[in-house]
Scaffold this active site. Structure first.
Site, PDB file in Angstrom:
ATOM      1  N   SER A 256     -34.088  -4.140  -6.134  1.00 53.62           N
ATOM      2  CA  SER A 256     -34.736  -2.880  -6.395  1.00 53.62           C
ATOM      3  C   SER A 256     -35.627  -2.572  -5.468  1.00 53.62           C
ATOM      4  O   SER A 256     -36.888  -3.185  -5.066  1.00 53.62           O
ATOM      5  CB  SER A 256     -35.064  -2.778  -7.819  1.00 53.62           C
ATOM      6  OG  SER A 256     -36.160  -1.913  -7.989  1.00 53.62           O
ATOM      7  N   THR A 257     -35.944  -1.288  -4.899  1.00 52.46           N
ATOM      8  CA  THR A 257     -36.869  -0.739  -4.283  1.00 52.46           C
ATOM      9  C   THR A 257     -37.367   0.624  -4.947  1.00 52.46           C
ATOM     10  O   THR A 257     -36.538   1.648  -5.056  1.00 52.46           O
ATOM     11  CB  THR A 257     -36.629  -0.312  -2.823  1.00 52.46           C
ATOM     12  OG1 THR A 257     -35.104  -0.300  -2.643  1.00 52.46           O
ATOM     13  CG2 THR A 257     -37.117  -1.117  -1.695  1.00 52.46           C
ATOM     14  N   LYS A 259     -40.916   3.171  -6.090  1.00 55.98           N
ATOM     15  CA  LYS A 259     -41.970   3.728  -5.267  1.00 55.98           C
ATOM     16  C   LYS A 259     -43.259   2.861  -5.176  1.00 55.98           C
ATOM     17  O   LYS A 259     -44.074   2.710  -4.007  1.00 55.98           O
ATOM     18  CB  LYS A 259     -42.625   4.956  -5.969  1.00 55.98           C
ATOM     19  CG  LYS A 259     -41.715   6.193  -5.412  1.00 55.98           C
ATOM     20  CD  LYS A 259     -42.411   7.618  -5.987  1.00 55.98           C
ATOM     21  CE  LYS A 259     -42.359   7.686  -7.355  1.00 55.98           C
ATOM     22  NZ  LYS A 259     -42.622   8.993  -7.690  1.00 55.98           N
ATOM     23  N   VAL A 262     -41.103  -3.829  -4.713  1.00 52.27           N
ATOM     24  CA  VAL A 262     -39.809  -3.893  -4.310  1.00 52.27           C
ATOM     25  C   VAL A 262     -39.534  -5.160  -4.973  1.00 52.27           C
ATOM     26  O   VAL A 262     -40.454  -6.111  -5.090  1.00 52.27           O
ATOM     27  CB  VAL A 262     -39.872  -4.271  -2.914  1.00 52.27           C
ATOM     28  CG1 VAL A 262     -38.395  -4.764  -2.450  1.00 52.27           C
ATOM     29  CG2 VAL A 262     -40.202  -3.174  -1.918  1.00 52.27           C
ATOM     30  N   VAL A 263     -38.306  -5.383  -5.474  1.00 52.58           N
ATOM     31  CA  VAL A 263     -37.988  -6.938  -6.285  1.00 52.58           C
ATOM     32  C   VAL A 263     -36.926  -7.524  -5.769  1.00 52.58           C
ATOM     33  O   VAL A 263     -35.998  -6.797  -5.331  1.00 52.58           O
ATOM     34  CB  VAL A 263     -37.576  -6.248  -7.768  1.00 52.58           C
ATOM     35  CG1 VAL A 263     -37.073  -7.497  -8.562  1.00 52.58           C
ATOM     36  CG2 VAL A 263     -38.704  -5.556  -8.508  1.00 52.58           C
ATOM     37  N   LYS A 285     -41.472  -9.764  -7.624  1.00 53.12           N
ATOM     38  CA  LYS A 285     -41.872  -8.382  -7.656  1.00 53.12           C
ATOM     39  C   LYS A 285     -43.138  -8.072  -6.738  1.00 53.12           C
ATOM     40  O   LYS A 285     -44.280  -8.920  -6.695  1.00 53.12           O
ATOM     41  CB  LYS A 285     -42.362  -7.878  -9.225  1.00 53.12           C
ATOM     42  CG  LYS A 285     -42.480  -6.385  -9.095  1.00 53.12           C
ATOM     43  CD  LYS A 285     -42.942  -5.916 -10.521  1.00 53.12           C
ATOM     44  CE  LYS A 285     -43.131  -4.385 -10.573  1.00 53.12           C
ATOM     45  NZ  LYS A 285     -43.064  -3.868 -12.103  1.00 53.12           N
ATOM     46  N   ASP A 401     -44.448   2.970 -20.175  1.00 55.35           N
ATOM     47  CA  ASP A 401     -43.732   3.285 -19.389  1.00 55.35           C
ATOM     48  C   ASP A 401     -42.313   2.894 -20.127  1.00 55.35           C
ATOM     49  O   ASP A 401     -41.374   2.584 -19.231  1.00 55.35           O
ATOM     50  CB  ASP A 401     -43.837   2.773 -18.042  1.00 55.35           C
ATOM     51  CG  ASP A 401     -42.825   3.448 -16.908  1.00 55.35           C
ATOM     52  OD1 ASP A 401     -42.258   4.654 -17.228  1.00 55.35           O
ATOM     53  OD2 ASP A 401     -42.530   3.114 -15.774  1.00 55.35           O
TER      54      ASP A 401
HETATM   55  P1  ADP Z   1     -40.650  -0.727 -10.944  1.00 57.34           P
HETATM   56  O1  ADP Z   1     -42.314  -0.468 -10.961  1.00 57.34           O
HETATM   57  O2  ADP Z   1     -40.313  -0.425  -9.318  1.00 57.34           O
HETATM   58  O3  ADP Z   1     -39.888   0.121 -11.739  1.00 57.34           O
HETATM   59  P2  ADP Z   1     -39.560  -2.798 -12.285  1.00 57.34           P
HETATM   60  O4  ADP Z   1     -40.476  -3.931 -12.845  1.00 57.34           O
HETATM   61  O5  ADP Z   1     -39.097  -1.839 -13.156  1.00 57.34           O
HETATM   62  O6  ADP Z   1     -40.686  -2.215 -11.138  1.00 57.34           O
HETATM   63  O7  ADP Z   1     -38.508  -3.500 -11.523  1.00 57.34           O
HETATM   64  C1  ADP Z   1     -37.650  -2.889 -10.689  1.00 57.34           C
HETATM   65  C2  ADP Z   1     -36.144  -3.305 -11.066  1.00 57.34           C
HETATM   66  O8  ADP Z   1     -35.984  -4.457 -10.575  1.00 57.34           O
HETATM   67  C3  ADP Z   1     -36.059  -3.219 -12.812  1.00 57.34           C
HETATM   68  O9  ADP Z   1     -35.243  -1.901 -13.001  1.00 57.34           O
HETATM   69  C4  ADP Z   1     -34.920  -4.324 -12.558  1.00 57.34           C
HETATM   70  O10 ADP Z   1     -33.538  -3.654 -12.570  1.00 57.34           O
HETATM   71  C5  ADP Z   1     -35.347  -5.179 -11.592  1.00 57.34           C
HETATM   72  N1  ADP Z   1     -36.035  -6.345 -12.043  1.00 57.34           N
HETATM   73  C6  ADP Z   1     -37.466  -6.411 -12.343  1.00 57.34           C
HETATM   74  N2  ADP Z   1     -37.742  -7.599 -12.760  1.00 57.34           N
HETATM   75  C7  ADP Z   1     -36.865  -8.185 -12.917  1.00 57.34           C
HETATM   76  C8  ADP Z   1     -36.583  -9.564 -13.620  1.00 57.34           C
HETATM   77  N3  ADP Z   1     -37.486 -10.292 -14.002  1.00 57.34           N
HETATM   78  N4  ADP Z   1     -35.234 -10.104 -13.820  1.00 57.34           N
HETATM   79  C9  ADP Z   1     -34.182  -9.120 -13.314  1.00 57.34           C
HETATM   80  N5  ADP Z   1     -34.220  -7.692 -12.835  1.00 57.34           N
HETATM   81  C10 ADP Z   1     -35.637  -7.493 -12.759  1.00 57.34           C
HETATM   82 MN    MN Z   2     -39.346   0.286 -13.890  1.00 58.27          MN
END
Ligand code: ADP
Ligand code: MN
Length: 512
Positions: A256-257, A259, A262-263, A285, A401
């Protein structure tokens, strides 16, 4: 990628494949594309990092010596140089302090400038101004035997030639263009016996220098735009080190990217310490270091009592680390309360490694993306109601959130993620955040056909244990804000926060 990432895929013990000398050259282990990619990537990142930090060193090292095998060695070299650099900086700082101490505010001062150790790349002496009249570095001198004698001229009467002679000067100027940056195309001025007037030469020199600066600026911009897309070199080095240390097996790709972050997905490796177990799959993350995105999130952290003292003293880069740190602390609290959420593996600067929710590189779907049966939907609702209460009472947190975007459906239950912005209920806006969370949740489940779902106001009271009786949204919110104000005043007057949980998890008490 899955098969190759299994820890027992390679022959021999783990140390053998990692040691640059231990690997027998004849074994060719079949390797997945992902592995090749990541190795290549790591090497590229490494070189790139070195190039930015040590331009000269890498230029020398790019000879026949750098190969895929000794990348470890070159990394050590770089680390050693980074340490040296750090040492030298400290040394110089110390010198500066000594200098200051000795000089005090005396009008005559001594300088330790000559004893400084700064590396060539961080001093900007490259723009070594050479006076055009200074002939010490004159490249023409060798093949021009008719040097100007000491008295400054040769010849007699009308044929007198001084050192300011147009032709001689012109040639000298042409030759001096060689001193311009290598990227600056000067052509073969010497070959065609070009004679540049001082005026033209100076204009060209000015242009060459401004070009140099412009290209440096452009380069910086380029670095920035890659940071937008994925991660900046410093982060890549951090990630690379995690793989290099064996803590992570491979980083497979980006999930995921957003704002602010980036994960990435990664396969876990082996922990350096026995007592810690790295999950088989991890989520990394990376909190973005492009600062502008975080500006509008200031309010979450600035007013968080836990961070208040530190906030004002920090620079933006450190504030970003605090987001990561906050997420780590919040996740740990949740973990301790038994709320399904990612488990923290490690925090390094602005990079948080946690367990991956999902399987085989596929992240669990967000609640908004999954179609649940009526039964599961109802189950999910009650689970969330429960989790919100636990979060508030046991973790002393408001998610802030919470919505179907930050809840994952995995293993037949809901997992909470994304808690970097979560705050304690006593946060000046904590209850407003909670109300917003409640609105998101109750709207989602009411739309999703859960008849039992409380409305947002009922949910707010159920989670917080407060008893706000207003029967419409506007009044309800006004009461929330009044409570927050009361709490804020209390803090102002007493210099510490009011305990929301005086003894055993009772509902918060706002009046004294
Ligand atoms: P953001 O602040 O960008 O929303 P998030 O923590 O929500 O950050 O992470 C973005 C996305 O990454 C999440 O919507 C999810 O799909 C994926 N993600 C984040 N952490 C995990 C995790 N521990 N396991 C699986 N997917 C994750
Ligand atoms: Mn999120």
């Amino acid at each position: 990628g899955v098969a190759a990432a299994a820890p027992d895929a390679g022959p021999g013990p783990a140390w053998q494949s990692k040691c640059p000398w231990g690997a027998p050259s004849t074994t060719s282990i079949s390797c997945s594309l992902a592995d090749v990619m990541s190795e290549q990537l790591a090497k590229e990142l490494q070189l790139e990092e070195e190039r930015t930090a040590f331009p000269e060193v890498v230029a020398a090292a790019e000879g026949p010596f750098i190969t895929g095998e000794n990348i470890d060695t070159s990394s050590d070299l770089m680390l050693a140089q980074m340490l040296q650099m750090e040492f030298d900086r400290e040394y110089d700082a110390q010198l500066r302090r000594e200098e200051k101490k000795i000089n005090g505010d005396s009008k005559v001062s001594i300088s330790f400038e000559n004893y400084r150790k700064v590396h060539p790349y961080d001093s900007d002496s490259s723009e070594d101004e050479v006076d055009w009249q200074d002939t010490r570095h004159d490249p023409y001198r060798a093949d021009k035997p008719t040097t100007t004698p000491r008295r400054g001229f040769i010849g007699k009467g009308k044929d007198i030639t001084t050192k300011h002679d147009e032709v001689v000067c012109g040639r000298k100027n042409t030759a001096r263009m060689e001193n311009f940056a290598p990227e600056f195309q000067v052509g073969d001025g010497i070959g065609m016996d070009l004679k540049l007037s001082n005026q033209v030469f100076n204009a060209l020199k000015q242009h060459a220098y401004s070009e140099e600066r412009r290209s440096a600026r452009l380069h910086e911009k380029k670095e920035h735009s890659t940071a937008e897309k994925a991660v900046d070199p410093k982060t890549r080095l951090l990630l690379y080190k995690m793989v290099n240390s064996g803590m992570l097996e491979t980083i497979t790709g980006c999930i995921s990217t957003g704002k602010e972050s980036v994960v990435f997905h990664a396969y876990g490796g082996k922990s350096a310490t026995e007592d810690k177990v790295i999950p088989p799959e991890c989520a990394i993350k990376v909190f973005k270091t492009t600062l502008n995105e975080f500006k509008n999130r200031d309010k979450y952290i600035k007013d968080d009592y836990r961070f208040k003292d530190r906030f004002s003293k920090l620079n933006p880069r450190k504030i970003i680390r605090m987001w990561a740190e906050k997420e780590m602390h919040n996740l740990t609290r949740m973990q301790n309360a038994g709320i399904p959420c990612p488990q923290v593996v490690i925090l390094k600067k602005h990079v948080l490694v946690m367990s991956f929710i999902g399987q085989d590189q596929v992240p669990a779907p967000k609640l908004k993306d999954v179609t649940l049966s009526n039964e599961d939907m109802k189950k999910a609702y009650y689970q969330i109601l429960n989790m919100m209460q636990q979060l508030y009472r046991e973790c002393n947190l408001v998610h802030a959130d919470l919505s179907e975007y930050n809840m994952l459906w995995h293993d037949g239950k809901v997992w909470l993620i994304d808690v970097s912005q979560s705050v304690e209920p006593t946060h000046p806006h904590g209850l407003e955040f909670l109300f917003r969370d409640c609105r998101n949740v109750s709207q989602f489940f009411q739309k999703g056909g859960v008849a039992e779902a409380l409305n947002e106001r009922e949910l707010f009271n159920a989670v917080s244990g407060l008893n706000i009786t207003a029967d419409n949204e506007v009044d309800f919110q006004a009461e929330i804000e009044a409570l927050e104000k009361m709490n804020e005043d209390h803090v102002q007057n007493h210099g510490k926060k009011l305990s929301m949980f005086p003894s055993d998890g009772d509902p918060p008490i706002y009046d004294e």
